[in-house]
Design an enzyme around this catalytic site. Structure first.
Site, mmCIF file in Angstrom:
data_model
loop_
_atom_site.group_PDB
_atom_site.id
_atom_site.type_symbol
_atom_site.label_atom_id
_atom_site.label_comp_id
_atom_site.label_asym_id
_atom_site.label_seq_id
_atom_site.Cartn_x
_atom_site.Cartn_y
_atom_site.Cartn_z
ATOM 1 C CD GLU A 427 24.531 61.324 2.196
ATOM 2 O OE1 GLU A 427 23.859 62.002 1.509
ATOM 3 O OE2 GLU A 427 25.190 62.416 3.290
ATOM 4 C CD GLU A 503 29.548 61.865 2.410
ATOM 5 O OE1 GLU A 503 29.249 61.388 2.350
ATOM 6 O OE2 GLU A 503 28.113 63.125 2.694
#
Length: 832
Positions: A427, A503
């Site tokens: 991220e 994720e």
């Protein structure tokens, strides 16, 4: 001979340590084989900014003596003055470690180095008052050559200063020398740290080609001519094959030696049969053994393709994965092999076959465990690049350290058969930058240079930014965080890409907690989350069922890595008043101070969601029913009952009366949901079976059928008044090594042995004999009680006692008492 020498103020070597050192000296003298030493014992510790603590003559007589690994933050106290995002614990500040030792003068021609598997963080090291080196990144191991600082035959002092900063992490990082430390004594001609690279090819049923590239370091002032002998052994210590190479290494250089061997009838490393081989590389100089280096590896092939997905040994494997942070619950971040093994055994029992080490290099012990258990691994390097998510994160060190940290990670972990991908980031904020691809390319190029046998990946949470800004182009495999409904769209636009859920879900829940009615409320006044697993909490999250459906629908996806396998310290989403990208303190909903994300709580007790994953990821017939059946204040009221099973259908009985069968995949269960491209409303799950029934005390039973045949059942009974304590150890025999652990489940039961699901009795523990209390816990994310005490309140009927062995064999007697309850006592054995 090495002596670990303490200050004269009541600090002495144990007889066991002395015998160990004598044995090592003897081994070195007789075989010229230099043995690496465990350097964990007899350290001195003190917190604070301490002037001149690196100096040899500094007075440390009042410092605390301890053994490593050590995490000072887990000792607390919990406080609202600390950031709940990092566990409400004192993870920042300055602390010092010192150790006194001596090395015999006869070893003055050796190379002395010290290896830290990890130190959290901003580590600075001095030896005898001289600066030896530093490493900012707490998750990577490092080695320092300290030969020039050593006073052979005299007292030596090593001093380590750690200074983790506030707002430097997004979860609980721990603090201290939290991984193992080793002292290395080598001849000037030797194989250095992480000095072998083992690959295999042409694997068939009959044979496998093995290539071992060994680095050989010559720190002498002369050219050295020697022999490198490498022998491969199987897991039963049977010699499999060997080879000898003549080597010539120039003075003050490192040479590289390629050795090729063939293993006949290879035993492959696989998820079900994780066979491990050992390579022993010996250097002989003038016929004498002067160095021995042991490497472990597995024989297996991996391949990734848009058509076949991930293939292990030629067979397509769907990744049923979890993301995991590195803490060990009540033990904190201080690494322990048995605690790590237990975590992954629990994950394996849930059906897990893959791990993503979120969001940093794991401990060496974690990869050893995954090698042993047959769990494939994505090893992740960074949570930040140049752009920081927190003010004092890795972004401060990225420019100077990223290449060394990444290369060292790959060198350390490349021989592990469990490792299948290198993740260059999670991220990362550069996703939104038009030139962010440049860093992605740089990091991928480093990975390919160090290890061309494995692909790179990253976890992207922006969409479509990593595609429009070309970051996705510069990783080999694209990981998507929380975009399940877009897998198809991505693969249609980019048909040559390989995609997976790096994720997923981020469902939250608290073990044994059920709120009525089932509503899509993010928070509850109890600071707990209902275990009906319908109220997900954070805005990016969604029920596991959504990911199950998309993984079935989009067969080209490699699989998923759900967030997270175990609850972890810190990041108490949905509580805390913040979201994933918010800096600052997360204390708005104190005392919430650890995560609710996992299907397993901080102590390792399964929540209901554990069984939902098990129903999708395992084949052995299973069934689970919820909630508990103690609702005295709801007599006659309607209670939702859920069942999770991998059978075809299930039938519910209450006090012997059938409430009908439900067919999995046909009878749907409504769940409140809201996530990307799914407006707030009801999601109908085909993965859960449900009934609405009037509550009456007694027996709740669910039966699973396959092809009309009864295969499995689960029964819950209404518990009576709390009557007794029940202790149950995961292992009754442990090693007498001062490190091994027994995890003891503590249950509050009625007189018939039923769990009292609302009990919160205070339990007092006594441990005598050859062991001690390592920690206690109960899985309650809101508890601020210390972990290093001899008592704990039960949380919804359970708590945990962790017992550590000492170094003497014998019995360990564990007893538990509580007011108005029958006590319980069990015996453990500690053996050499």
């Amino acid at each position: 001979m090495i002596k670990i020498k303490s200050k004269p103020v009541n600090r002495f070597l144990s007889s066991i340590s002395i015998l160990l050192l004598i044995f090592i000296a003897s081994a070195c003298q007789n075989s010229n084989d230099i043995v690496d030493l465990n350097f964990n014992k007899d350290w001195l510790f003190k917190k604070g900014i301490i002037k001149n603590a690196e100096q040899v003559n500094f007075n440390d007589s009042d410092w605390r003596e301890l053994q490593l690994p050590h995490d000072w933050a887990i000792e607390g106290p919990f406080s609202n003055e600390n950031n709940a995002r990092t566990g409400g614990l004192p993870v920042h500040g300055t602390a010092w470690y010192r150790k006194h030792f001596s090395i015999k003068e006869k070893l003055s021609d050796k190379i002395i180095s010290i290896e830290f598997d990890g130190a959290m963080n901003n580590a600075h090291v001095w030896v005898n008052g001289k600066f030896a080196g530093n490493r900012p990144y707490g998750y990577i191991g490092f080695e320092l050559d300290i030969t020039s600082f050593i006073k052979f035959g005299e007292d030596n002092v090593i001093a380590v200063r750690l200074s983790p900063e506030d707002l430097s992490a997004r979860w609980y990082p721990g603090a201290g020398i939290y991984r193992n430390v080793h002292l290395k004594i080598n001849n000037k001609l030797h194989i250095p740290q992480w000095g072998t690279k083992i690959t295999n090819s042409n694997i068939t049923k009959n044979s496998a080609d093995i290539n071992i590239t060994s680095s050989v370091c010559n720190l002498s002032d002369f050219q050295q001519t020697a022999k490198l002998s490498t022998t491969i052994f199987d897991s039963a210590e049977n010699k499999v094959c060997s080879t000898i190479s003549d080597i010539v290494i120039q003075a003050q250089t490192t040479g590289y030696v390629d050795q090729k061997m063939v293993v006949q009838n290879p035993l492959k490393w696989d998820i079900e049969t994780p066979h491990i081989y050992k390579a022993v590389s010996n250097i002989y100089l003038k016929g004498k053994l002067i160095d021995s280096f042991v490497s472990y590896f597995g024989i297996r092939s991996i391949n990734f393709s848009p058509k076949h997905g991930f293939q292990l040994n030629g067979k397509t494997v769907k990744l049923n994965g979890v993301c995991m942070h590195h803490d060990l619950g009540p033990l904190g971040a201080a690494v322990n092999y048995r605690a790590t093994e237990r975590q992954m055994q629990i994950m394996k029992s849930m059906g897990v076959n893959a791990l993503r080490t979120s969001h940093n290099p794991p401990s060496p012990e974690m990869l050893q465990v995954c090698d042993k258990l047959g769990i494939v691994v994505i090893v992740e390097a960074f949570d930040e690049w140049k752009l920081g998510k927190v003010p004092n994160g890795y972004n401060k060190f990225f420019d100077h350290w990223h290449e060394k940290d990444l290369r060292d990670m790959i060198k350390r972990d490349r021989n592990h058969p469990s490792v299948i991908m290198w993740s260059i980031g999670n991220e990362i904020l550069e996703q939104s930058k038009k030139d962010g691809w440049k860093i992605a390319k740089t990091l991928t190029d480093i990975c390919h240079d160090e290890d061309p046998t494995r692909p790179t990946t990253a976890g992207f949470n922006y969409y479509p930014a990593p595609f429009t800004n070309k970051l996705a182009k510069y990783v080999d495999i694209v990981g998507m965080n929380y975009w399940p409904l877009n897998y198809e769209e991505i693969l249609e636009k980019y048909p040559d890409m390989i995609v997976y859920g790096s994720e997923t879900s981020s469902q939250t829940s608290s073990r044994g907690v059920y709120h009525f009615p089932i509503e899509a409320n993010e928070k509850h006044q109890t600071n707990q989350v209902s275990s009906y697993d319908a109220i997900v909490g954070p805005p990016w999250a969604y029920p596991p069922d959504v990911e199950f459906e998309q993984q079935e629908k989009v067969s080209r996806s490699l699989g998923e890595f759900m967030w997270t396998g175990f609850d972890y310290l810190g990041e108490p989403t949905p509580y805390g008043g913040r979201d994933n990208s918010t800096n600052g303190y997360w204390n708005d909903d104190w005392p919430s101070r650890s995560s609710y994300f996992a299907p397993v709580d901080l102590c390792g007790f399964p929540k209901d969601r554990y069984y939902l994953y098990q129903s999708q990821w395992t084949k052995k017939p299973m069934i689970h029913v919820l909630p508990h059946w103690n609702w005295e204040d709801k007599l006659g009221e309607t209670i939702p009952v859920f069942a999770y099973t991998n059978c075809d259908e299930a039938e519910l009985f209450i006090n012997g009366k059938s409430y009908g069968k439900k067919i999995k995949g046909i009878d749907l269960t409504p769940i409140p949901a809201e996530f990307h491209f799914f407006d707030k409303g009801t999601y109908f799950s085909k993965y859960r079976l449900s009934w609405k029934v009037p509550y009456q005390p007694g027996e709740l039973k669910v039966v699973g059928y396959k092809n009309g045949k009864k295969l499995v059942e689960k029964t819950i009974k209404t518990a009576g008044k709390a009557y007794q304590i029940k202790l149950s150890a995961d292992r009754n025999i442990i090693n007498a090594d001062g490190k091994d652990l027994s995890f003891i489940t503590v249950r509050i039961e009625d007189k018939d042995g039923n769990l009292c699901p609302k009990a919160n009795n205070l339990i007092n523990f006594t441990v005598s004999g050859e062991g001690s209390i390592a920690a206690v816990g109960n899985g309650d994310a809101t508890s601020t009680d210390a972990y290093q005490v001899n008592y704990r309140k039960a949380f919804n009927g359970k708590c945990l006692l962790i017992v550590r062995s000492n170094e003497k064999k014998g019995d360990i007697i564990v007893s538990a008492k509580s007011e108005n309850l029958n006590s319980h006592k069990i015996s453990l054995s500690s053996k050499k």
